[in-house]
Enzyme design. Structure first.
Site, PDB file in Angstrom:
ATOM      1  N   HIS A  95       3.538  -1.270  -3.756  1.00 25.17           N
ATOM      2  CA  HIS A  95       3.422   0.061  -4.351  1.00 25.17           C
ATOM      3  C   HIS A  95       3.060  -0.004  -5.832  1.00 25.17           C
ATOM      4  O   HIS A  95       2.799   1.015  -6.457  1.00 25.17           O
ATOM      5  CB  HIS A  95       4.737   0.812  -4.166  1.00 25.17           C
ATOM      6  CG  HIS A  95       4.604   2.299  -4.247  1.00 25.17           C
ATOM      7  ND1 HIS A  95       3.860   3.035  -3.350  1.00 25.17           N
ATOM      8  CD2 HIS A  95       5.107   3.201  -5.131  1.00 25.17           C
ATOM      9  CE1 HIS A  95       3.919   4.318  -3.671  1.00 25.17           C
ATOM     10  NE2 HIS A  95       4.660   4.447  -4.745  1.00 25.17           N
ATOM     11  N   SER A 155       1.114   7.724  -5.688  1.00 23.72           N
ATOM     12  CA  SER A 155       2.289   7.919  -4.854  1.00 23.72           C
ATOM     13  C   SER A 155       2.443   9.416  -4.544  1.00 23.72           C
ATOM     14  O   SER A 155       1.552  10.010  -3.953  1.00 23.72           O
ATOM     15  CB  SER A 155       3.523   7.339  -5.543  1.00 23.72           C
ATOM     16  OG  SER A 155       4.621   7.294  -4.670  1.00 23.72           O
TER      17      SER A 155
END
Length: 722
Positions: free
Chosen positions: A688, A570
């Protein structure tokens, strides 16, 4: 923003594959990868023209893009499946993860003790209820999401909130890692689902939250625009608070709060202990600016603190006060009391002054305050009276993370402690006797870490800043530069890289690896000053800190350049991308998970706009210059011998668009002059990383560690008796 745990072909590969992976001239098409056309697009920012060749890969729904991504997956699969050690690694990863013990977490106490329960080999955690004594033997399952989709494991619990009487639980559920949550209500006693269905309570941009009314007749919830309330481009912005009454259709829910908030507001709800008052924490995107609004029993809202007031966390006390952690005139944080009778900062008083370590959170109980402190990564908990009198400190292991996870009756609490070598353990703290007792809320692993040692070293960054680096290795490791080493980093949002226990660390040590975590700037390890020194136009400090940490590991003999890999996800993926492009010669391999690479167009994504307060905007000249200077995609150079790279993405990622990884893979594949692989792995049934099924995580981790073991030329090391 959440993160996650992260071609020199050996003789084991087929001759045809070896031939296909041979080095090729930079100007020729690289037959290792699918053909990728260049379609230049130009943008001009403040007089600077930037040309990008792979903008067309942003079209998620385009058939050509889907075909290209599938071909990339196939090429990645061919490489990974050719690794001789992958089958054994896959077996070991599955064994470690499926045999992991039961773990309880995300506790809530309302008449009864509620918790999430991770129970391998189940794909998804369960929601359970326990007695106040935290006796796991008496728990009951309220909801097992593994039973909701025919056992596929694709449905997960985003969050939950029990009613004040403990009779009901509101649960947000989403599918395939999308984090697009719908709220349902379950009866605690029976697990029966009520007819109530409230869509759109959670999304990756601003998250979601629920809090019950005191009488249990319904609940407040965060709501995104619906129908034609706003243009389509605003559907994941303008979060507000609505109220749902049980037994009524969601279409009749009424507005409560939020119309005056910014487009990128992120709201979290918290009720007082009796439910009469409601507190709304409002974040102005992800840059660390927080405001607090209080709703009293007469439905009147009062702003307690604004975005510029330095209040970072607030909790209800039992003595008529709100207690808060504030950095106003105290950069490392202090605890203040705000009277509920006059709930403004003008009436606040300091209870616990600033110290030399960082105050992070305060949890009030019946007659005391539990204050969590951060000391550069590790943490500790100190206790105080409501007047600030010190009452002692929780015992803690060195280089560990200790946290008060939930308040029980009186001053009793549950405490969680974890370190790199000691598994997550939950304790019951009985305040009257000052005794800490281990609970059975966490089981035991089928292995231990007694052969490992944790060292805390310091790197010196480009500007002279000392950066802590936590190093985990087998005892007696030689500093002769021969150790395969994996360095992990993040550096953003004020999020601290705390000590944690990982089953994958056992695997890594068994292969003779050294593992390190860099506490770089941008995080919160040394408070808000540490965070602010690594955001907006100062983001380059993060990458300098990480490069210095890598160099320190080499200089002190832990490893050498051809035996070291880096990993992050991320925002940590941005750190990987920047390190890769700025220092391509410093490492042999890079694993970058669901990462950010195109800093110039990051803000065009829904979640990217929430991050403008953290990263900056190309609309601002100074911020554009900083973004352009480090943007990984913009700084890939043709003809550079890049290290081996594994980029991972999830098709359902609402936090970082998967096209970030697609574009970076295409650019690196075209530019690299080395014969090391540039791989793209896209997971169809994930986002994610939040809510990913255990079976999917096992495959992802097997691929990741097979890649690292292969690139660093690692072999299993016989275990020692310990």
């Amino acid at each position: 923003m959440i993160d996650l745990l992260p071609f020199l072909i050996r003789s084991a590969c087929a001759a045809a594959l070896c031939s296909a992976l041979a080095a090729t001239p930079a100007a020729a098409a690289d037959t290792r990868y699918p053909a990728t056309s260049k379609r230049p697009v130009s943008d001009t920012y403040h007089g600077v023209t930037v040309v990008e060749d792979y903008r067309w890969l942003e079209e998620d729904a385009n058939a050509e893009v889907k075909r290209w991504a599938a071909e990339q997956n196939a090429a990645t699969r061919r490489y990974l499946d050719s690794i001789a050690q992958r089958p054994a690694i896959a077996v070991r990863v599955a064994e470690l993860l499926r045999s992991a013990p039961v773990q309880h977490y995300d506790f809530e106490y309302r008449k009864q003790l509620f918790a999430m329960k991770n129970q391998p080999p189940k794909n998804q955690p369960l929601l359970v209820v326990l007695p106040p004594s935290a006796d796991a033997g008496s728990e009951r399952v309220i909801l097992d999401p593994n039973e909701l989709d025919g056992g596929k494991g694709g449905t997960t619990i985003d969050f939950y909130k029990p009613s004040y009487d403990g009779r009901y639980v509101a649960v947000s559920l989403s599918e395939n890692g999308s984090e697009q949550g719908t709220a349902y209500v379950y009866e605690t006693a029976s697990g029966k689902r009520l007819p109530d269905v409230v869509a759109g309570v959670n999304y990756p941009t601003a998250g979601g939250s629920v809090e019950w009314a005191a009488d249990g007749r319904g609940f407040y919830y965060t709501r995104y625009p619906q129908g034609n309330e706003r243009p389509a481009e605003d559907s994941h912005f303008y979060q507000q608070v609505y109220f749902h009454e049980l037994g009524t259709p969601a279409s009749g829910d009424h507005y409560v709060f939020g119309k005056e908030l910014p487009r990128i507001a992120e709201i979290a709800l918290q009720g007082s202990h009796d439910g009469r008052l409601l507190l709304a924490e409002v974040r102005n995107g992800d840059g660390g600016e927080v405001a607090y609004h209080l709703r009293d029993a007469n439905d009147t809202w009062t702003q307690i603190a604004g975005f510029d007031d330095g209040v970072k966390q607030v909790a209800f006390g039992d003595d008529g006060n709100l207690y808060a952690m504030s950095v106003k005139d105290a950069p490392l944080g202090r605890i203040i009391a705000i009277p509920l009778a006059t709930p403004t900062l003008a009436h606040a008083r300091v209870v616990v002054p600033e110290t030399r370590i960082v105050a992070e959170r305060v949890m009030p109980t019946r007659s005391r305050l539990y204050v969590s402190y951060r000391a550069g990564g590790p943490s500790l908990v100190r206790m105080f009276s409501f007047r600030g009198k010190p009452l002692g400190e929780m015992p803690a292991e060195a280089v560990s993370d200790t946290e008060i996870v939930v308040r029980l009756d009186g001053d009793d609490v549950l405490v969680r402690s974890v370190s790199y070598v000691t598994p997550r353990t939950v304790y019951f703290y009985h305040a009257p006797t000052n005794k800490l007792a281990r609970t059975d809320l966490n089981g035991g692993y089928p292995f231990d870490m007694k052969d490992a040692v944790v060292r805390r070293e310091y790197a010196v960054s480009k500007d002279g800043t000392r950066v802590p680096v936590n190093i985990v290795a087998r005892k007696g490791v030689r500093r002769d530069g021969s150790n395969p080493t994996l360095l992990y980093g993040y550096g953003g949002y004020g999020v601290s890289m705390t000590p944690y226990f990982s089953t994958m660390l056992r695997l890594w040590l068994d292969y003779g690896g050294v593992y390190a975590v860099a506490n770089v700037r941008g995080g919160g390890e040394f408070g808000e000053p540490w965070h602010l020194a690594g955001n907006l136009t100062k983001k380059q400090n993060v990458f300098d800190d990480f490069a210095a940490s890598l160099q320190m590991l080499i200089d002190r003999g832990y490893t050498r350049q051809d035996k070291v890999a880096i990993m992050g996800g991320s925002n940590g993926g941005l750190t990987m991308g920047a390190t890769l492009t700025q220092h391509p010669q410093m490492m042999r391999a890079v694993v970058s998970q669901v990462g950010i690479y195109d800093a110039l167009r990051w803000e065009t994504q829904d979640n990217g706009e929430f991050n403008v307060t953290e990263f900056g905007s190309v609309k601002d000249p100074a911020q554009f210059r900083a973004l352009y200077a480090y943007s990984p995609l913009a700084n890939v150079n043709d003809g550079t011998p890049y290290p081996a790279v594994l980029l991972t993405a999830g098709d359902n990622d609402g936090r970082v668009a998967p096209y970030e990884s697609r574009k970076m893979a295409a650019r690196l594949q075209a530019a690299s002059s080395s014969d090391r692989p540039i791989l793209l792995r896209t997971e169809a049934a994930a986002g994610h990383g939040i809510g990913t099924a255990l079976s999917t995580r096992i495959e992802e981790l097997a691929d990741t560690y097979a890649f690292l073991v292969d690139q660093l030329d690692m072999n299993i090391v016989p275990p020692r008796k310990h």
